[in-house]
Write an enzyme that holds these catalytic residues in place. Sequence first.
Site, PDB file in Angstrom:
ATOM      1  N   GLY A   9      47.606  -5.452  24.440  1.00 23.43           N
ATOM      2  CA  GLY A   9      47.932  -4.257  25.212  1.00 23.43           C
ATOM      3  C   GLY A   9      49.337  -3.747  24.949  1.00 23.43           C
ATOM      4  N   ALA A  10      49.833  -3.959  23.715  1.00 24.25           N
ATOM      5  CA  ALA A  10      51.248  -3.684  23.403  1.00 24.25           C
ATOM      6  C   ALA A  10      51.641  -2.211  23.489  1.00 24.25           C
ATOM      7  CB  ALA A  10      51.572  -4.209  22.007  1.00 24.25           C
ATOM      8  N   MET A  14      53.151  -1.536  30.397  1.00 22.65           N
ATOM      9  CA  MET A  14      53.755  -2.876  30.485  1.00 22.65           C
ATOM     10  C   MET A  14      53.965  -3.472  29.096  1.00 22.65           C
ATOM     11  SD  MET A  14      54.635  -4.379  33.299  1.00 22.65           S
ATOM     12  CE  MET A  14      54.271  -6.126  33.349  1.00 22.65           C
ATOM     13  N   ASN A 127      51.902 -10.646  39.951  1.00 24.42           N
ATOM     14  CA  ASN A 127      53.131  -9.863  39.990  1.00 24.42           C
ATOM     15  C   ASN A 127      54.273 -10.700  39.411  1.00 24.42           C
ATOM     16  OD1 ASN A 127      55.369  -8.194  40.742  1.00 24.42           O
ATOM     17  ND2 ASN A 127      53.992  -7.209  42.210  1.00 24.42           N
ATOM     18  N   PHE A 128      54.917 -10.170  38.358  1.00 26.36           N
ATOM     19  CA  PHE A 128      55.991 -10.892  37.681  1.00 26.36           C
ATOM     20  C   PHE A 128      57.360 -10.621  38.316  1.00 26.36           C
ATOM     21  CE2 PHE A 128      53.105 -10.708  33.828  1.00 26.36           C
ATOM     22  CZ  PHE A 128      53.011 -12.083  33.634  1.00 26.36           C
ATOM     23  N   HIS A 155      50.619   2.259  44.473  1.00 30.18           N
ATOM     24  CA  HIS A 155      50.814   2.216  43.021  1.00 30.18           C
ATOM     25  C   HIS A 155      50.649   3.604  42.416  1.00 30.18           C
ATOM     26  CE1 HIS A 155      50.323  -2.141  43.540  1.00 30.18           C
ATOM     27  NE2 HIS A 155      50.881  -2.258  42.363  1.00 30.18           N
ATOM     28  N   HIS A 156      51.070   3.709  41.143  1.00 34.51           N
ATOM     29  CA  HIS A 156      50.875   4.922  40.347  1.00 34.51           C
ATOM     30  C   HIS A 156      49.381   5.247  40.252  1.00 34.51           C
ATOM     31  CE1 HIS A 156      49.449   2.457  36.935  1.00 34.51           C
ATOM     32  NE2 HIS A 156      50.267   1.559  37.439  1.00 34.51           N
ATOM     33  N   LYS A 159      46.392   3.445  37.919  1.00 32.83           N
ATOM     34  CA  LYS A 159      45.945   2.065  38.132  1.00 32.83           C
ATOM     35  C   LYS A 159      44.425   2.008  38.295  1.00 32.83           C
ATOM     36  CE  LYS A 159      46.923  -2.086  40.829  1.00 32.83           C
ATOM     37  NZ  LYS A 159      46.896  -2.913  39.607  1.00 32.83           N
ATOM     38  N   GLY A 165      46.281  -6.642  42.503  1.00 37.90           N
ATOM     39  CA  GLY A 165      46.303  -8.101  42.393  1.00 37.90           C
ATOM     40  C   GLY A 165      47.315  -8.702  43.366  1.00 37.90           C
TER      41      GLY A 165
HETATM   42  N1  LIG Z   1      51.561  -8.864  36.779  1.00 33.06           N
HETATM   43  C1  LIG Z   1      52.410  -7.854  36.875  1.00 33.06           C
HETATM   44  O1  LIG Z   1      53.566  -8.009  37.283  1.00 33.06           O
HETATM   45  C2  LIG Z   1      51.955  -6.480  36.447  1.00 33.06           C
HETATM   46  C3  LIG Z   1      52.851  -5.412  36.410  1.00 33.06           C
HETATM   47  C4  LIG Z   1      52.387  -4.175  35.961  1.00 33.06           C
HETATM   48  C5  LIG Z   1      51.070  -4.042  35.576  1.00 33.06           C
HETATM   49  N2  LIG Z   1      50.228  -5.101  35.668  1.00 33.06           N
HETATM   50  C6  LIG Z   1      48.843  -5.043  35.205  1.00 33.06           C
HETATM   51  O2  LIG Z   1      48.867  -5.040  33.793  1.00 33.06           O
HETATM   52  C7  LIG Z   1      47.735  -4.314  33.298  1.00 33.06           C
HETATM   53  C8  LIG Z   1      48.200  -3.243  32.310  1.00 33.06           C
HETATM   54  O3  LIG Z   1      48.943  -2.280  33.009  1.00 33.06           O
HETATM   55  P1  LIG Z   1      49.572  -1.016  32.269  1.00 33.06           P
HETATM   56  O4  LIG Z   1      50.086  -0.109  33.329  1.00 33.06           O
HETATM   57  O5  LIG Z   1      50.480  -1.468  31.185  1.00 33.06           O
HETATM   58  O6  LIG Z   1      48.257  -0.399  31.615  1.00 33.06           O
HETATM   59  P2  LIG Z   1      48.132   0.628  30.376  1.00 33.06           P
HETATM   60  O7  LIG Z   1      46.824   1.297  30.555  1.00 33.06           O
HETATM   61  O8  LIG Z   1      49.350   1.449  30.245  1.00 33.06           O
HETATM   62  O9  LIG Z   1      48.069  -0.324  29.101  1.00 33.06           O
HETATM   63  C9  LIG Z   1      46.969  -1.113  28.767  1.00 33.06           C
HETATM   64  C10 LIG Z   1      46.996  -1.416  27.279  1.00 33.06           C
HETATM   65  O10 LIG Z   1      45.946  -2.330  26.994  1.00 33.06           O
HETATM   66  C11 LIG Z   1      45.199  -1.877  25.897  1.00 33.06           C
HETATM   67  N3  LIG Z   1      43.829  -2.383  26.060  1.00 33.06           N
HETATM   68  C12 LIG Z   1      42.928  -2.065  27.009  1.00 33.06           C
HETATM   69  N4  LIG Z   1      41.791  -2.761  26.836  1.00 33.06           N
HETATM   70  C13 LIG Z   1      41.979  -3.540  25.746  1.00 33.06           C
HETATM   71  C14 LIG Z   1      41.170  -4.488  25.053  1.00 33.06           C
HETATM   72  N5  LIG Z   1      39.933  -4.734  25.420  1.00 33.06           N
HETATM   73  N6  LIG Z   1      41.706  -5.118  23.972  1.00 33.06           N
HETATM   74  C15 LIG Z   1      42.973  -4.859  23.570  1.00 33.06           C
HETATM   75  N7  LIG Z   1      43.774  -3.969  24.183  1.00 33.06           N
HETATM   76  C16 LIG Z   1      43.282  -3.319  25.260  1.00 33.06           C
HETATM   77  C17 LIG Z   1      45.298  -0.348  25.941  1.00 33.06           C
HETATM   78  O11 LIG Z   1      45.047   0.230  24.680  1.00 33.06           O
HETATM   79  C18 LIG Z   1      46.767  -0.202  26.361  1.00 33.06           C
HETATM   80  O12 LIG Z   1      47.588  -0.338  25.232  1.00 33.06           O
HETATM   81  C19 LIG Z   1      47.022  -3.765  34.537  1.00 33.06           C
HETATM   82  O13 LIG Z   1      45.969  -4.647  34.905  1.00 33.06           O
HETATM   83  C20 LIG Z   1      48.086  -3.818  35.622  1.00 33.06           C
HETATM   84  O14 LIG Z   1      47.540  -3.991  36.891  1.00 33.06           O
HETATM   85  C21 LIG Z   1      50.657  -6.310  36.097  1.00 33.06           C
HETATM   86  O1  LIG Z   2      50.987  -1.134  37.613  1.00 33.09           O
HETATM   87  C1  LIG Z   2      50.143  -1.942  38.018  1.00 33.09           C
HETATM   88  O2  LIG Z   2      48.920  -1.793  37.839  1.00 33.09           O
HETATM   89  C2  LIG Z   2      50.605  -3.152  38.739  1.00 33.09           C
HETATM   90  N1  LIG Z   2      49.737  -4.024  39.094  1.00 33.09           N
HETATM   91  C3  LIG Z   2      50.013  -5.264  39.707  1.00 33.09           C
HETATM   92  C4  LIG Z   2      49.036  -5.505  40.830  1.00 33.09           C
HETATM   93  O3  LIG Z   2      47.863  -5.127  40.737  1.00 33.09           O
HETATM   94  O4  LIG Z   2      49.422  -6.140  41.814  1.00 33.09           O
HETATM   95  C5  LIG Z   2      51.429  -5.522  40.090  1.00 33.09           C
HETATM   96  C6  LIG Z   2      52.426  -4.528  39.777  1.00 33.09           C
HETATM   97  C7  LIG Z   2      52.044  -3.325  38.994  1.00 33.09           C
END
Ligand SMILES: NC(=O)c1ccc[n+]([C@@H]2O[C@H](COP(=O)([O-])OP(=O)(O)OC[C@H]3O[C@@H](n4cnc5c(N)ncnc54)[C@H](O)[C@@H]3O)[C@@H](O)[C@H]2O)c1
Ligand SMILES: O=C(O)C1=N[C@H](C(=O)O)CCC1
Length: 266
Positions: A9-10, A14, A127-128, A155-156, A159, A165
């Site tokens: 997901g680079a 995120m 959540n990191f 959230h934005h 999502k 989560g």
């Molecule tokens: N744990 C945390 O602290 C935290 C923080 C922010 C976001 N998140 C989570 O991280 C995830 C990504 O969030 P985002 O806002 O960056 O999303 P985003 O949509 O901006 O990015 C997702 C990326 O994943 C790629 N992707 C999607 N499905 C794929 C697959 N099957 N194989 C390979 N690549 C794939 C997409 O092409 C894109 O590059 C979400 O689930 C979000 O809830 C978690």
């Molecule tokens: O941007 C998102 O999507 C985020 N998801 C996480 C969640 O589902 O709790 C945490 C922060 C951002």
Amino acid sequence: MTIKVAIAGARGRMGQEAVHTIMKDQNMELVSVLDYKEIGETLADTKLFPQTFTVPIFMDLTELSSKTKPDVLVDLTSPESVYQHTREALELGIRPVVGTTGFSDEELKELSAYSAEHGIGCIIAPNFAIGAVLMMKFAEQAAKYLPDIEIIEMHHDQKLDAPSGTAMKTASLIADHRKTHNQGHPKEKETIAGARGANYDGMRIHSVRLPGLVAHQQVLLGGDGQLLTIRHDSFNRGSFMSGVALSINKVMELENLVYGLENIID
Ligand SMILES: NC(=O)c1ccc[n+]([C@@H]2O[C@H](COP(=O)([O-])OP(=O)(O)OC[C@H]3O[C@@H](n4cnc5c(N)ncnc54)[C@H](O)[C@@H]3O)[C@@H](O)[C@H]2O)c1
Ligand SMILES: O=C(O)C1=N[C@H](C(=O)O)CCC1
């Protein structure tokens, strides 16, 4: 020892932030990335990164693994693909660090069993951000004294999963200490379906999605004549990056699955 890292997901919101974090870290090497679209041979081709970022892009995890041999896979993709990626990484002997949300309880149990059985470390962190982890821990402690609780997560509007989560993890931490009971009036009735939010063990969770937001949550704990509000705000995705780096280092020492950053911070 340099830790060889791959990111799934680079090119996402995120993922882009994580690419820069790992490229800057002296103890880590970004050896490859996974995305599901043909976005070029290397990160440089995507035009999202500097021309010096010649990290190869793969669309298949098995091929990525055999050609670039990462120690760790950081998954920042989507709720739809995260279980499959995590399972596949474990099967390939790559330690997953997962930020993607949307796991079911059954999936978490199954991955946990696989990770322990094969002795491969895995971290799943809803959540990191350290502040969000503290918010969850404070809410867990306060719930013992103020067990009537509603969670509002914001959230934005891009999502995909709801509740977040973080809200699910908060509710599950609280539920371990709170006696199950329904809140509100026993005869309350929703005039519009969903008005009272999702029901988790009698607690209510409300999900707000709006442009301009990043990631925010408040836990409201009500008592006689009083309200305790515990709130956390992430204003940008940089807020998650120290947790990502910590998890990459920590997962190298683990032989089981850890769910939640609170279990690895001192
Ligand atoms: N744990 C945390 O602290 C935290 C923080 C922010 C976001 N998140 C989570 O991280 C995830 C990504 O969030 P985002 O806002 O960056 O999303 P985003 O949509 O901006 O990015 C997702 C990326 O994943 C790629 N992707 C999607 N499905 C794929 C697959 N099957 N194989 C390979 N690549 C794939 C997409 O092409 C894109 O590059 C979400 O689930 C979000 O809830 C978690
Ligand atoms: O941007 C998102 O999507 C985020 N998801 C996480 C969640 O589902 O709790 C945490 C922060 C951002």
